[in-house]
Scaffold this motif. Structure first.
Motif, mmCIF file in Angstrom:
data_model
loop_
_atom_site.group_PDB
_atom_site.id
_atom_site.type_symbol
_atom_site.label_atom_id
_atom_site.label_comp_id
_atom_site.label_asym_id
_atom_site.label_seq_id
_atom_site.Cartn_x
_atom_site.Cartn_y
_atom_site.Cartn_z
ATOM 1 N N GLY A 187 12.294 2.375 -22.419
ATOM 2 C CA GLY A 187 12.167 1.390 -23.485
ATOM 3 C C GLY A 187 12.599 1.875 -24.850
ATOM 4 O O GLY A 187 12.468 1.136 -25.832
ATOM 5 N N SER A 188 13.118 3.108 -24.931
ATOM 6 C CA SER A 188 13.483 3.630 -26.250
ATOM 7 C C SER A 188 14.942 3.390 -26.614
ATOM 8 O O SER A 188 15.366 3.710 -27.724
ATOM 9 C CB SER A 188 13.174 5.133 -26.316
ATOM 10 O OG SER A 188 13.889 5.847 -25.327
ATOM 11 N N SER A 189 15.730 2.820 -25.696
ATOM 12 C CA SER A 189 17.139 2.556 -26.002
ATOM 13 C C SER A 189 17.676 1.488 -25.063
ATOM 14 O O SER A 189 17.040 1.132 -24.068
ATOM 15 C CB SER A 189 17.979 3.835 -25.867
ATOM 16 O OG SER A 189 17.963 4.313 -24.533
ATOM 17 N N GLY A 190 18.870 0.988 -25.385
ATOM 18 C CA GLY A 190 19.608 0.100 -24.492
ATOM 19 C C GLY A 190 18.878 -1.165 -24.097
ATOM 20 O O GLY A 190 18.193 -1.803 -24.906
ATOM 21 N N ILE A 191 19.014 -1.519 -22.824
ATOM 22 C CA ILE A 191 18.422 -2.757 -22.310
ATOM 23 C C ILE A 191 16.909 -2.720 -22.420
ATOM 24 O O ILE A 191 16.261 -3.720 -22.741
ATOM 25 C CB ILE A 191 18.866 -2.988 -20.846
ATOM 26 C CG1 ILE A 191 20.383 -3.213 -20.780
ATOM 27 C CG2 ILE A 191 18.131 -4.186 -20.240
ATOM 28 C CD1 ILE A 191 20.938 -3.205 -19.366
ATOM 29 N N GLY A 192 16.308 -1.562 -22.159
ATOM 30 C CA GLY A 192 14.856 -1.456 -22.249
ATOM 31 C C GLY A 192 14.347 -1.714 -23.648
ATOM 32 O O GLY A 192 13.347 -2.433 -23.841
ATOM 33 N N PHE A 193 15.024 -1.151 -24.651
ATOM 34 C CA PHE A 193 14.604 -1.364 -26.032
ATOM 35 C C PHE A 193 14.794 -2.825 -26.436
ATOM 36 O O PHE A 193 13.923 -3.410 -27.098
ATOM 37 C CB PHE A 193 15.388 -0.455 -26.968
ATOM 38 C CG PHE A 193 14.982 -0.576 -28.415
ATOM 39 C CD1 PHE A 193 13.805 -0.016 -28.870
ATOM 40 C CD2 PHE A 193 15.788 -1.267 -29.312
ATOM 41 C CE1 PHE A 193 13.432 -0.138 -30.205
ATOM 42 C CE2 PHE A 193 15.424 -1.393 -30.642
ATOM 43 C CZ PHE A 193 14.239 -0.828 -31.092
ATOM 44 N N ALA A 194 15.912 -3.433 -26.047
ATOM 45 C CA ALA A 194 16.144 -4.842 -26.367
ATOM 46 C C ALA A 194 15.081 -5.727 -25.731
ATOM 47 O O ALA A 194 14.639 -6.715 -26.332
ATOM 48 C CB ALA A 194 17.540 -5.264 -25.909
ATOM 49 N N THR A 195 14.655 -5.374 -24.524
ATOM 50 C CA THR A 195 13.593 -6.133 -23.860
ATOM 51 C C THR A 195 12.283 -5.992 -24.618
ATOM 52 O O THR A 195 11.560 -6.975 -24.831
ATOM 53 C CB THR A 195 13.426 -5.651 -22.408
ATOM 54 O OG1 THR A 195 14.678 -5.768 -21.727
ATOM 55 C CG2 THR A 195 12.377 -6.477 -21.679
ATOM 56 N N ALA A 196 11.980 -4.777 -25.047
ATOM 57 C CA ALA A 196 10.769 -4.566 -25.843
ATOM 58 C C ALA A 196 10.807 -5.391 -27.125
ATOM 59 O O ALA A 196 9.808 -6.007 -27.518
ATOM 60 C CB ALA A 196 10.621 -3.080 -26.165
ATOM 61 N N GLN A 197 11.954 -5.422 -27.787
ATOM 62 C CA GLN A 197 12.093 -6.214 -29.017
ATOM 63 C C GLN A 197 11.812 -7.693 -28.765
ATOM 64 O O GLN A 197 11.095 -8.336 -29.542
ATOM 65 C CB GLN A 197 13.497 -6.051 -29.587
ATOM 66 C CG GLN A 197 13.774 -4.728 -30.261
ATOM 67 C CD GLN A 197 15.181 -4.680 -30.830
ATOM 68 O OE1 GLN A 197 16.154 -4.963 -30.136
ATOM 69 N NE2 GLN A 197 15.295 -4.335 -32.106
#
Length: 236
Positions: A12-22
């Motif tokens: 969740g700290s970058s890429g698709i995971g981070f965008a999902t968290a946002q």
């Protein structure tokens, strides 16, 4: 009063995971994110704000996965886009791009899901991540096989773990940190090739992939399915 919903995202700290968290935070949810790099993880938490918590975790370390989920709040969903791997030709006979690939991408998500079970509420959702090469390989057969195995895993887990729902997101090439950190000529060449092989004629954005992941987390009648967010790559 509506219960606060918390989702775990490993990667969740970058890429698709981070965008999902946002996107989850933007609609009022909370996220519990994991990543291998402490500095990048802290940077992501700072950007996400007070609705995000997290812990360093390596999906290749089962003890670390157990610690990660032991510290988690009760979860309504898990998304597992984290993986770092190499791909290569079958004839190369390279263990890093065959066995190592499975260790990172398949077994990492397999053991992460098992470790998460005590933290998942009844009826929670798990979203694994494969890749469109599962349905349309163009080389790197171990990579195609690994992605197909993850999609099969989602189907098997959907049966065994019900009423938990388990689905798989299968993205195509995506304009993410992974590509932006590569040399411009390599990135542009890959994007041009991808555009020629798809209906949409371009890579996805991380926001589009995140939207697809959240759809799978939210839809209470979907389980055992694979969603190809690939711009029509598998149709050509």
């Amino acid at each position: 009063m509506e219960q606060i919903k918390t989702y775990a995202i490993i990667g969740g700290s970058s890429g698709i995971g981070f965008a999902t968290a946002q996107q989850l935070i933007a609609r009022g949810d909370r996220v519990y994110i994991g990543g291998r790099d402490p500095a990048r993880l802290q940077g992501a938490l700072d950007r996400l704000g007070p609705r995000a918590t997290g812990q360093v975790v390596d999906t290749g370390d089962r003890a670390a996965l157990a610690d990660f989920f032991a510290a988690a709040p009760q979860l309504v969903g898990l998304f597992t886009p984290a993986a770092s791997y190499q791909t290569g030709a079958f004839r190369d006979g390279d263990p890093a791009s065959s066995e190592g690939l499975f260790a990172a991408k398949f077994w990492g998500q397999y053991w992460a899901t098992l470790a998460a079970l005590p933290a998942l509420r009844e009826g929670a959702a798990v979203v694994l991540m494969s890749g469109a090469a599962s349905a349309r390989p163009i080389g790197a057969p171990a990579y195609a096989a690994c992605n197909a195995a993850l999609e099969g895993l989602a189907r098997g887990l959907a049966i065994e773990l019900a009423p938990l729902r388990v689905n798989c997101l299968s993205p195509g090439t995506t304009d993410s940190d992974l590509w932006r950190n590569r040399a411009e000529d390599i990135r542009n060449s890959a994007y041009t090739a991808w555009a020629s092989m798809t209906v949409q004629g371009r890579p996805a954005t991380v926001q589009e992939q995140a939207h697809a992941a959240i759809f799978l987390l939210d839809n209470t009648h979907m389980t055992g399915s694979t969603l190809y967010c690939d711009g029509g790559y598998t149709l050509r």
